[in-house]
Scaffold this active site. Sequence first.
Site, PDB file in Angstrom:
ATOM      1  N   GLY A  15       0.784  -1.238   0.000  1.00 34.05           N
ATOM      2  CA  GLY A  15       0.000   0.000   0.000  1.00 34.05           C
ATOM      3  C   GLY A  15       0.808   1.276   0.000  1.00 34.05           C
ATOM      4  CG  ASN A  17       1.883   3.193  -5.815  1.00 35.44           C
ATOM      5  OD1 ASN A  17       2.262   4.206  -6.385  1.00 35.44           O
ATOM      6  ND2 ASN A  17       2.506   2.031  -5.941  1.00 35.44           N
ATOM      7  CB  ILE A  95      -7.259 -10.332 -14.047  1.00 35.48           C
ATOM      8  CG1 ILE A  95      -5.762 -10.628 -14.198  1.00 35.48           C
ATOM      9  CG2 ILE A  95      -7.843  -9.808 -15.356  1.00 35.48           C
ATOM     10  CD1 ILE A  95      -5.431 -11.724 -15.179  1.00 35.48           C
ATOM     11  CG  ASN A 110      -2.751  -1.492 -12.953  1.00 36.52           C
ATOM     12  OD1 ASN A 110      -2.656  -1.620 -11.729  1.00 36.52           O
ATOM     13  ND2 ASN A 110      -2.034  -2.219 -13.791  1.00 36.52           N
ATOM     14  CG  HIS A 112       2.822  -2.899 -15.288  1.00 29.56           C
ATOM     15  ND1 HIS A 112       2.409  -4.099 -14.733  1.00 29.56           N
ATOM     16  CD2 HIS A 112       3.902  -3.199 -16.063  1.00 29.56           C
ATOM     17  CE1 HIS A 112       3.205  -5.076 -15.152  1.00 29.56           C
ATOM     18  NE2 HIS A 112       4.117  -4.551 -15.955  1.00 29.56           N
TER      19      HIS A 112
END
Length: 215
Positions: A15, A17, A95, A110, A112
Site C-alpha cells: 500500500g 502507492n 485481474i 492501474n 505497472h
Amino acid sequence: MSDVLKLGVLASGRGSNLQSILDAIDAGNLDARVDVVVSNTPRCRALERAAGRGIRAECISRKAAGGRRPQLLRMTEILQAAGVDLVVLAGFNLITPPEMTAAFPNRILNIHPTLLPAFAGGMAPAPQQDAIDWGVKFTGCTIHVVTDELDAGPIVAQAAVPVRDGDDADTLSDRILVEEHRLYPQVLQWFAEGRVRVEGRRVFVADNSEPSEVG
Ligand code: GRF
C-alpha cells in the site's frame, strides 16, 4: 463528477502507492477523497493504512465470497454502492472482470512498474526483474486506463528511470517506486480537474485552462 474526486482503491499488499495518494491529499496537492479501500488480502498493510485513517477498509476473500468470480463481483458492487468516481488499482494482484470495467468505463486506473507495453503482466518484482534480464537501459512505471486486456489499456502517463549495472530487482524497484509515488497523485489530480480525455488508445491531458470530460 462531484467537486472532490471520490476514489475507491483496490490493493493487495504493502500500500505504498495508497499512502502516496493519501499524503498528496493531506498536503493539498490532490483534490480527492479515498472513500473505500478494498483488498483480497486479509490484514494487508494497505488495509491497515486505510483503517488507521478511518477510511472504510473491506477485505473480500475468495473463500468467503465463494470463488474468484463472486469475489470480484462483490468488489464491483462495493465500489458502485460507494459511488466512487474513479477506481484506483494500487498493487492489486487480481485481474478485473468485464463487469467492473463496464461499470467504470475509462474510470479504472492501474500502475505497472515498467514502461508498457514492455514487460506487461506479472506482479512486482517480476516485471522489474524481467527488465533487468532483458538488458534494457531504461525502464519505469506506467499509469494506464484498465480495459479487459491485461496491462494494455490507454496510457495516461509514464516515468522513466535508468537501469544501472549493479541493479537487482529490489534496487530497481525502489528507484521506480519513487516515480510511482510522484506520478499517481499527479495523474489523479488531472482527473480531479477534469482534464483527461481518452480517444481510442490515446489519452490527452488538457491545459489547466481548458477543462474537458473523460470520454
Ligand atoms: C508497485 O510496484 C506497482 O507498480 C505494482 O505493484 C506495486 C505496489 O506497491 N502494481 P504498493 O503496494 O503500492 O507499495
